[in-house]
Design an enzyme around this catalytic site. Structure first.
Site, PDB file in Angstrom:
ATOM      1  N   LYS A 150      26.001 -26.732 -29.307  1.00  0.00           N
ATOM      2  CA  LYS A 150      25.750 -27.764 -30.320  1.00  0.00           C
ATOM      3  C   LYS A 150      24.284 -27.770 -30.760  1.00  0.00           C
ATOM      4  CE  LYS A 150      29.439 -30.703 -28.574  1.00  0.00           C
ATOM      5  NZ  LYS A 150      30.485 -30.734 -29.588  1.00  0.00           N
ATOM      6  N   CYS A 165      38.261 -36.444 -29.965  1.00  0.00           N
ATOM      7  CA  CYS A 165      38.209 -36.616 -28.497  1.00  0.00           C
ATOM      8  C   CYS A 165      37.686 -38.001 -28.137  1.00  0.00           C
ATOM      9  CB  CYS A 165      37.353 -35.548 -27.825  1.00  0.00           C
ATOM     10  SG  CYS A 165      37.952 -33.891 -28.111  1.00  0.00           S
ATOM     11  N   HIS A 203      33.165 -40.012 -25.682  1.00  0.00           N
ATOM     12  CA  HIS A 203      33.972 -38.790 -25.812  1.00  0.00           C
ATOM     13  C   HIS A 203      34.824 -38.689 -24.539  1.00  0.00           C
ATOM     14  CE1 HIS A 203      34.713 -34.411 -25.820  1.00  0.00           C
ATOM     15  NE2 HIS A 203      34.340 -34.407 -27.083  1.00  0.00           N
ATOM     16  N   GLN A 256      25.310 -34.992 -28.237  1.00  0.00           N
ATOM     17  CA  GLN A 256      25.016 -35.207 -29.659  1.00  0.00           C
ATOM     18  C   GLN A 256      23.580 -35.682 -29.896  1.00  0.00           C
ATOM     19  OE1 GLN A 256      26.985 -34.300 -32.029  1.00  0.00           O
ATOM     20  NE2 GLN A 256      28.902 -34.019 -30.925  1.00  0.00           N
ATOM     21  N   ASP A 315      25.414 -38.674 -21.457  1.00  0.00           N
ATOM     22  CA  ASP A 315      26.046 -37.570 -22.176  1.00  0.00           C
ATOM     23  C   ASP A 315      25.186 -37.323 -23.416  1.00  0.00           C
ATOM     24  OD1 ASP A 315      27.447 -36.114 -24.032  1.00  0.00           O
ATOM     25  OD2 ASP A 315      29.258 -37.338 -23.962  1.00  0.00           O
TER      26      ASP A 315
END
Ligand code: PMP
Length: 408
Positions: free
Chosen positions: A222, A362, A119, A199, A196
């Site tokens: 999220k 993104c 991303h 997700q 990261d």
């Protein structure tokens, strides 16, 4: 996953005369009543600024705000709540790592390693760091079905590597990356490992100690929490040596006319009044997820993907990106329909009440790598059902009929 729908008022919405089928969870998730109530309750009963006050409301607010730090630590298997730094979200957390750790540790000739599936939030901060320090940015390639190419990782990560930063799960390919293996590789070469987790944390059990990573970032919105609140987790010894980035109230221990001493982490990074209601909402979201269990949530999403993936694949003209094996992925499905722009496809799905995203997500370098300008993306979460999957398939078939055969 019975009866969850009653917890999410927004899922009763009617969109274009159809009941909403919300499949844009990779962008942001819906909020259960429990989260909305926690925020409302804070503002109605406990609203006060944290830390500084001795009055009762200030103490109540502080207790809740700091209690969430422990909750987050437990949720991701961290040693210590002092390793949990509140941020605006994943983007801010990753920027802080690059700007604070990166600028004080990297030199010209050092290397930063990312992958083609990142991303922009886990890419642009590293590009900037490379420009500022003279470090070099390098990419790990992907296999044909969109997995991280581990053989290539072994070549790209070398003794020159100072930082490896990867997504735990891709917001486009849905693939889950072998973070533990890459972390071992990074550490063998003396590099730190940044993850990261935007997700991943909402969708599967994550244990930062077990993964042995050095930094881990994720966003509250999220994972059923409110926007504007996220987490930077870092190993204590790394956070200790990092300079703060925002200066002002809250983050100081002693201010003189010309010089200031800062608090210990995490407080030295949290300048100014924090998003107290957001943090409290995030705490309620964690309680909600814990009540169900991340294992169960992961299995639920996997069952939905196992159900929908073969049906989507069987539609002629549909191309799906990422691993074919549902066990290697989260509930994110990116796809294209030959001859139809993904924006048109998403607009047609919206007419059926099915909310999916279309665009580059993104991840422009990944789009280039895949040889497309954009994709449509359906992303499932704990409240989605098999009926939602059926409605997605029906809407895609309707759209295909409309665009390619010109009829309904
Ligand atoms: N990384 C990934 C993999 C993401 O999916 C996102 C959100 N789309 C981000 C980072 C950025 O998260 P936020 O906008 O909440 O900072």
């Amino acid at each position: 996953m019975n009866n969850l729908l009653n917890d999410f008022p927004i899922l009763q919405e009617i969109v274009n005369d159809e009941k909403l089928v919300y499949l844009d969870n990779a962008a942001t998730t819906q909020k259960p009543r429990q989260v909305l109530d926690a925020i409302r309750n804070y503002y109605e009963h406990d609203n006060a600024n944290v830390h500084r006050g001795v009055h009762t409301l200030a103490q109540r607010a502080t207790e809740q705000f700091e209690g969430v730090r422990q909750k987050v630590a437990d949720f991701i298997g961290a040693n210590n709540p002092q390793e949990v730094v509140y941020t605006k979200g994943t983007t801010e957390a990753l920027n802080w790592i690059a700007a604070s750790y990166g600028r004080t540790h990297l030199h010209a000739g050092d290397e930063i390693v990312v992958s083609y599936m990142e991303h922009h939030s886990n890419l642009v901060p590293w590009q900037q760091l490379a420009l500022q320090t003279g470090a070099k940015l390098k990419y790990i390639g992907l296999t044909v079905d969109g997995q991280l190419d581990l053989k290539n990782a072994q070549q790209v990560i070398t003794d020159k590597t100072a930082i490896v930063s990867l997504c735990h799960a891709s917001n486009v390919l849905g693939v889950i990356n072998p973070i533990k293996q890459v972390t071992r590789l990074a550490h063998q070469h003396g590099a730190i490992m940044v993850v990261d987790g935007a997700q991943a944390v909402p969708h599967m059990p994550v244990d930062v100690k077990e993964l042995d990573v050095d930094f881990y970032a994720f966003s509250g919105h999220k994972m059923l929490g409110p926007t504007g609140c996220g987490i930077l987790w870092g190993k204590k010894e790394l956070l200790n040596e990092m300079p703060p980035l925002e200066f002002g109230g809250e983050m100081i221990s002693n201010v003189g006319l010309y010089q200031t001493d800062f608090k210990a982490p995490p407080y030295k990074f949290e300048g100014g009044t924090q998003n107290i209601a957001g943090v409290i909402g995030l705490g309620a979201a964690i309680d909600y997820l814990n009540e169900i269990g991340l294992d169960k949530i992961m299995k639920h999403e996997r069952r939905l993907v196992e159900y929908v993936l073969p049906q989507l694949t069987a539609i002629q003209g549909i191309e799906i990106y990422g691993p074919k094996d549902p066990r290697q992925r989260t509930g994110v499905l990116s796809f294209n329909l030959t001859g139809v722009h993904p924006h048109d496809l998403a607009s047609a799905l919206d007419m059926d009440g099915v909310a999916v995203r279309a665009g580059h997500h993104c991840a422009q370098p990944l789009m280039k790598y895949l040889g497309v300008s954009a994709t449509a993306r359906a992303s499932f979460y704990l409240y989605n059902t098999q009926t939602d999957a059926d409605l997605l398939i029906r809407a895609v078939l309707d759209a295909k009929e409309f665009f390619l055969n010109g009829s309904f």
